[in-house]
Design a protein around this motif. Sequence first.
Motif, PDB file in Angstrom:
ATOM      1  N   GLU A   1      14.016 -25.131  73.302  1.00  0.00           N
ATOM      2  CA  GLU A   1      14.987 -25.947  72.581  1.00  0.00           C
ATOM      3  C   GLU A   1      15.975 -25.059  71.821  1.00  0.00           C
ATOM      4  O   GLU A   1      15.584 -24.159  71.083  1.00  0.00           O
ATOM      5  CB  GLU A   1      14.267 -26.871  71.607  1.00  0.00           C
ATOM      6  CG  GLU A   1      15.179 -27.858  70.919  1.00  0.00           C
ATOM      7  CD  GLU A   1      14.414 -28.858  70.080  1.00  0.00           C
ATOM      8  OE1 GLU A   1      15.071 -29.716  69.464  1.00  0.00           O
ATOM      9  OE2 GLU A   1      13.159 -28.780  70.054  1.00  0.00           O
ATOM     10  N   GLY A   2      17.269 -25.331  72.051  1.00  0.00           N
ATOM     11  CA  GLY A   2      18.313 -24.610  71.337  1.00  0.00           C
ATOM     12  C   GLY A   2      18.443 -23.157  71.716  1.00  0.00           C
ATOM     13  O   GLY A   2      19.101 -22.370  71.011  1.00  0.00           O
ATOM     14  N   ILE A   3      17.863 -22.730  72.833  1.00  0.00           N
ATOM     15  CA  ILE A   3      17.872 -21.312  73.202  1.00  0.00           C
ATOM     16  C   ILE A   3      19.293 -20.808  73.443  1.00  0.00           C
ATOM     17  O   ILE A   3      20.135 -21.496  74.026  1.00  0.00           O
ATOM     18  CB  ILE A   3      16.992 -21.058  74.446  1.00  0.00           C
ATOM     19  CG1 ILE A   3      16.813 -19.556  74.681  1.00  0.00           C
ATOM     20  CG2 ILE A   3      17.578 -21.732  75.687  1.00  0.00           C
ATOM     21  CD1 ILE A   3      15.786 -19.212  75.760  1.00  0.00           C
ATOM     22  N   SER A   4      19.565 -19.629  72.939  1.00  0.00           N
ATOM     23  CA  SER A   4      20.832 -18.960  73.216  1.00  0.00           C
ATOM     24  C   SER A   4      20.709 -18.174  74.504  1.00  0.00           C
ATOM     25  O   SER A   4      19.644 -17.625  74.815  1.00  0.00           O
ATOM     26  CB  SER A   4      21.193 -18.014  72.069  1.00  0.00           C
ATOM     27  OG  SER A   4      22.269 -17.160  72.437  1.00  0.00           O
TER      28      SER A   4
ATOM     29  N   ARG B   1      18.668 -18.455  68.769  1.00  0.00           N
ATOM     30  CA  ARG B   1      19.167 -19.813  68.953  1.00  0.00           C
ATOM     31  C   ARG B   1      20.691 -19.815  69.091  1.00  0.00           C
ATOM     32  O   ARG B   1      21.374 -18.928  68.577  1.00  0.00           O
ATOM     33  CB  ARG B   1      18.787 -20.683  67.750  1.00  0.00           C
ATOM     34  CG  ARG B   1      17.556 -21.547  67.931  1.00  0.00           C
ATOM     35  CD  ARG B   1      16.295 -20.775  68.116  1.00  0.00           C
ATOM     36  NE  ARG B   1      15.119 -21.665  68.154  1.00  0.00           N
ATOM     37  CZ  ARG B   1      13.892 -21.258  68.295  1.00  0.00           C
ATOM     38  NH1 ARG B   1      13.632 -19.960  68.431  1.00  0.00           N
ATOM     39  NH2 ARG B   1      12.879 -22.104  68.339  1.00  0.00           N
ATOM     40  N   ARG B   2      21.191 -20.853  69.762  1.00  0.00           N
ATOM     41  CA  ARG B   2      22.636 -21.004  69.917  1.00  0.00           C
ATOM     42  C   ARG B   2      23.344 -21.131  68.575  1.00  0.00           C
ATOM     43  O   ARG B   2      24.483 -20.716  68.417  1.00  0.00           O
ATOM     44  CB  ARG B   2      22.918 -22.241  70.762  1.00  0.00           C
ATOM     45  CG  ARG B   2      23.410 -21.935  72.162  1.00  0.00           C
ATOM     46  CD  ARG B   2      23.366 -23.177  73.026  1.00  0.00           C
ATOM     47  NE  ARG B   2      22.051 -23.347  73.609  1.00  0.00           N
ATOM     48  CZ  ARG B   2      21.623 -24.452  74.197  1.00  0.00           C
ATOM     49  NH1 ARG B   2      22.399 -25.511  74.247  1.00  0.00           N
ATOM     50  NH2 ARG B   2      20.421 -24.506  74.715  1.00  0.00           N
ATOM     51  N   SER B   3      22.665 -21.714  67.626  1.00  0.00           N
ATOM     52  CA  SER B   3      23.268 -21.905  66.307  1.00  0.00           C
ATOM     53  C   SER B   3      23.573 -20.572  65.626  1.00  0.00           C
ATOM     54  O   SER B   3      24.366 -20.518  64.679  1.00  0.00           O
ATOM     55  CB  SER B   3      22.325 -22.729  65.426  1.00  0.00           C
ATOM     56  OG  SER B   3      21.059 -22.095  65.309  1.00  0.00           O
TER      57      SER B   3
END
Length: 376
Positions: A23-26, A289-291
Amino acid sequence: MSDDGHEQNGHENVPSRQRRRFEGISSRAYEHPADRSALVALRKLSGFDTVFKALSGLLPERSLRLLFLSDSVRVSDAQFAHLNAMLRDACYILDLEKVPPMYVTQDPQPNAMCIGLDEPIIVVTTGLVELLDEEEMRAVVGHEVGHALSGHSVYRTILLFLTSLALRVAWIPLGNLAIMAIVTALREWFRKSELSADRAGLLVGQDLRASMRGLMKIAGGNHLHEMNVDAFLAQAEEYEAGGDLRDSVLKILNVMPRTHPFTTVRAAELKKWAESRDYQRIMDGHYPRRSEDKDTSVSDSFRQSAASYASDVKNSKDPLMKLVSDIAGGAGDLGGRVRRGFGGFTGSATKDAPPRNSEGGSGDDHPGDARPDGDS
């Protein structure tokens, strides 16, 4: 996950064995360091999006979309449903919110690609669909979704455009040289991006054996009973370490026009990554994370890329890379090493010549250097 093997949100986790979702992996989690540094730099460029949107008007992207829509089969619940399930599953595992359109096009050559500037589209050939089994195909679909998540489709489209442009201006010497220099650099980056996408395919399929089988089939066709993974990987070892400096030069010349690394090399690189601590950390749920992408340092990314290339040179068994490593390490008798690297190009005259009596002695004073390290 519910007891019937379906996710609570209605997503089917195919196959029945449980696989981890990131989940949310960059995309930075799986990108090759050289690929990652280029992407981080491009994403940080001011006006980057504006430039590529302007270029999109010059590129045949709309034409390509219309071509695939009119002359290929779009994957959906009604057409190639098993591929559609794999595509949705891959996007779910890598947490790609928008599922890109996928097309199957009639072509006996096994191939797949992810292209597009505004929105990526995935294209697979019938040759590939017919060649691979379900788990092998899952790794390929994950590979292409990895391209989409990284934004590789944008740069691949630019590469296709510049390659076409270079052919059109081939009659203009300086113009062609300038474009081909850019194309050569893009190809080197794109070969690294393929290694990144192979890693994404492994994260989606989570079955190294299937990834290896798929690469073997791409190299040798649908004859698994005649092939062996260990022997296939041994070919990569022989390719890297074999020959002399002449072979090293030929390897460079052979790979320069290609957008993909050689298949045995891809298999060896993927196996090495699958056995690394980085891969295990991702599987344990520890990944960028992408964030956090906006806070990524360009200089740190370039340092990681430089360290990766330095490590590749240091650990390489290729004769040219060993020579470079020796030079960097201050190894002496450079002339002798080069001569031996080219297979003793001075011939029998040098062999039969009497030893020199000049101060400092001849190369024979260093019997330990009779041939390059590691050669038999």
